[in-house]
Design a protein around this motif. Structure first.
Motif, PDB file in Angstrom:
ATOM      1  N   ALA A 101       1.118 -14.626   7.157  1.00  0.00           N
ATOM      2  CA  ALA A 101       1.280 -13.174   7.041  1.00  0.00           C
ATOM      3  C   ALA A 101       1.389 -12.744   5.579  1.00  0.00           C
ATOM      4  CB  ALA A 101       2.522 -12.732   7.812  1.00  0.00           C
ATOM      5  N   LEU A 102       2.103 -13.496   4.770  1.00  0.00           N
ATOM      6  CA  LEU A 102       2.272 -13.130   3.365  1.00  0.00           C
ATOM      7  C   LEU A 102       1.003 -13.340   2.550  1.00  0.00           C
ATOM      8  CD1 LEU A 102       5.823 -14.636   2.719  1.00  0.00           C
ATOM      9  CD2 LEU A 102       5.239 -12.215   2.933  1.00  0.00           C
ATOM     10  N   ALA A 103       0.140 -14.240   2.980  1.00  0.00           N
ATOM     11  CA  ALA A 103      -1.050 -14.558   2.194  1.00  0.00           C
ATOM     12  C   ALA A 103      -2.305 -13.853   2.680  1.00  0.00           C
ATOM     13  CB  ALA A 103      -1.289 -16.077   2.199  1.00  0.00           C
ATOM     14  N   ARG A 104      -2.429 -13.608   3.998  1.00  0.00           N
ATOM     15  CA  ARG A 104      -3.694 -13.115   4.536  1.00  0.00           C
ATOM     16  C   ARG A 104      -3.633 -11.679   5.045  1.00  0.00           C
ATOM     17  NH1 ARG A 104      -6.603 -17.163   2.502  1.00  0.00           N
ATOM     18  NH2 ARG A 104      -8.371 -16.528   3.815  1.00  0.00           N
ATOM     19  N   LEU A 105      -2.453 -11.167   5.326  1.00  0.00           N
ATOM     20  CA  LEU A 105      -2.337  -9.817   5.849  1.00  0.00           C
ATOM     21  C   LEU A 105      -1.958  -8.849   4.741  1.00  0.00           C
ATOM     22  CD1 LEU A 105      -0.436 -10.466   9.215  1.00  0.00           C
ATOM     23  CD2 LEU A 105      -2.900 -10.500   8.765  1.00  0.00           C
ATOM     24  N   ARG A 106      -2.427  -7.618   4.867  1.00  0.00           N
ATOM     25  CA  ARG A 106      -2.144  -6.566   3.895  1.00  0.00           C
ATOM     26  C   ARG A 106      -1.150  -5.592   4.518  1.00  0.00           C
ATOM     27  NH1 ARG A 106      -4.001  -8.784  -0.759  1.00  0.00           N
ATOM     28  NH2 ARG A 106      -6.143  -9.573  -0.482  1.00  0.00           N
ATOM     29  N   PHE A 107       0.071  -5.563   3.999  1.00  0.00           N
ATOM     30  CA  PHE A 107       1.071  -4.631   4.495  1.00  0.00           C
ATOM     31  C   PHE A 107       2.003  -4.268   3.347  1.00  0.00           C
ATOM     32  CE2 PHE A 107       2.604  -8.921   5.237  1.00  0.00           C
ATOM     33  CZ  PHE A 107       3.898  -8.894   4.763  1.00  0.00           C
ATOM     34  N   PRO A 108       2.638  -3.097   3.380  1.00  0.00           N
ATOM     35  CA  PRO A 108       3.517  -2.678   2.289  1.00  0.00           C
ATOM     36  C   PRO A 108       4.729  -3.590   2.164  1.00  0.00           C
ATOM     37  CG  PRO A 108       2.893  -0.809   3.668  1.00  0.00           C
ATOM     38  CD  PRO A 108       2.446  -2.044   4.392  1.00  0.00           C
ATOM     39  N   GLY A 109       5.088  -3.884   0.924  1.00  0.00           N
ATOM     40  CA  GLY A 109       6.257  -4.715   0.661  1.00  0.00           C
ATOM     41  C   GLY A 109       6.033  -6.195   0.829  1.00  0.00           C
ATOM     42  N   ARG A 110       4.761  -6.600   0.841  1.00  0.00           N
ATOM     43  CA  ARG A 110       4.474  -8.027   1.049  1.00  0.00           C
ATOM     44  C   ARG A 110       5.054  -8.878  -0.074  1.00  0.00           C
ATOM     45  NH1 ARG A 110      -1.642 -10.215   0.806  1.00  0.00           N
ATOM     46  NH2 ARG A 110      -1.387  -9.188  -1.205  1.00  0.00           N
TER      47      ARG A 110
END
Length: 307
Positions: A120-129
């Motif tokens: 999730a931290l490397a491949r997904l784009r979301f605020p506050g990653r």
């Protein structure tokens, strides 16, 4: 009309250049440097192996032969019965089953949640990653004993005291931030074009994670599994704090029962060393079986770059 060079050296030099380079002798390692390297490697390996050999020696001695002065490297008589009577003294089979269940569930939960969080931290784009990643990394600066008393009060208030839940459940919620860091670094090294190709084929994030990313990051999660297995198998403080009943102890706590609580009574070191050798076998077997992936996983960590 072709003109020939007037200087003969211009004609001869190019022809001699390859033969001159080929005739240069290859660099050879100096004998003194090779000898010093082997001596250093032998010294370092002996520092690691000698304590293990001494443990085996004590495990094969009788109780009186352990305290012989001067000590003997090889016992006069090999007491193989120590490997049977020693485990029987602490109910080794029951403790082994407890350790196996606790360790297997802890490894499964710790590795699975770390890989999911790293994905999730490397491949997904979301605020506050990045903020979440910095929080995970910053939590590694805090020693585990800082939260021991608050966690003990929490688990006792919800009825988890004297159960295996405090040793297993935290692993299913990303209990080791180091594993999350390792997983993120490995996922960052995989090109995003693989994700795009999988999405074109109709794959979602769950299918990409399970069928594409996990096989590509095999050295990463095998390395995590080895580290998690050793941490859970050798954990002594947490089972000692959260478990009261002796029938729920893992082997790490049960091994301490060889030291008698009564003052003045000498522990049976031959039984202790023989049982301790059996206690060490599972981590050693796991490491030697997966050492190729373990070394590959740690070695390629520094070369992970965004692609």
């Amino acid at each position: 009309m072709t003109t020939l060079p007037t200087d003969p050296a211009q004609t001869v030099a190019p022809a001699l250049a390859p033969s001159t380079a080929a005739s240069r002798p290859a660099k050879r390692r100096r004998p003194l440097g090779t000898a010093s390297w082997y001596v250093t490697a032998l010294f370092v390996s002996s520092v690691m192996v000698v304590p293990l050999l001494w443990m085996i020696t004590i495990g094969l001695k009788s109780r009186t032969a352990v305290f012989e002065v001067p000590p003997r490297l090889l016992p006069r008589e090999f007491n193989w019965s120590n490997f049977i009577e020693g485990p029987q003294a602490i109910n080794f089979g029951r403790l082994l089953l407890n350790s196996s269940v606790i360790t297997a569930l802890s490894v499964l939960g710790g590795v699975l949640t770390a890989m999911m969080a790293g994905y999730a931290l490397a491949r997904l784009r979301f605020p506050g990653r990045k903020v979440w990643f910095y929080l995970f990394v910053g939590s590694m600066l805090l020693p585990g004993v800082v939260g021991l008393i608050p966690l003990f009060q929490l688990y006792k208030s919800i009825g988890w005291y004297d159960t295996w839940l405090p040793l297993i459940v935290p692993a299913f919620f990303g209990g080791n931030p180091l594993f999350i860091f390792l997983a993120r670094q490995y996922f960052l090294a995989i090109p995003y074009s693989i994700d795009e190709a999988a999405k074109i084929d109709g794959a979602g994030h769950f299918r990409i994670f399970t069928q594409v990313m996990l096989p590509l990051t095999r050295p990463a999660w095998i390395t995590m599994a080895i580290l998690a297995f050793q941490a859970s198998w050798n954990d002594f403080l947490n089972p000692l704090v959260y478990l009261y009943s002796a029938d729920k102890w893992p082997l790490s706590v049960g091994m301490a029962s060889f030291i008698s609580p009564f003052a003045g009574q000498t522990p049976d070191w031959s039984y202790y060393m023989a049982t301790n050798l059996l206690y060490m076998l599972p981590p050693l077997i796991l490491f030697f079986a997966a050492q190729r992936y373990f070394i590959q996983g740690l070695g390629s960590l520094g070369s992970t770059t965004q692609k």
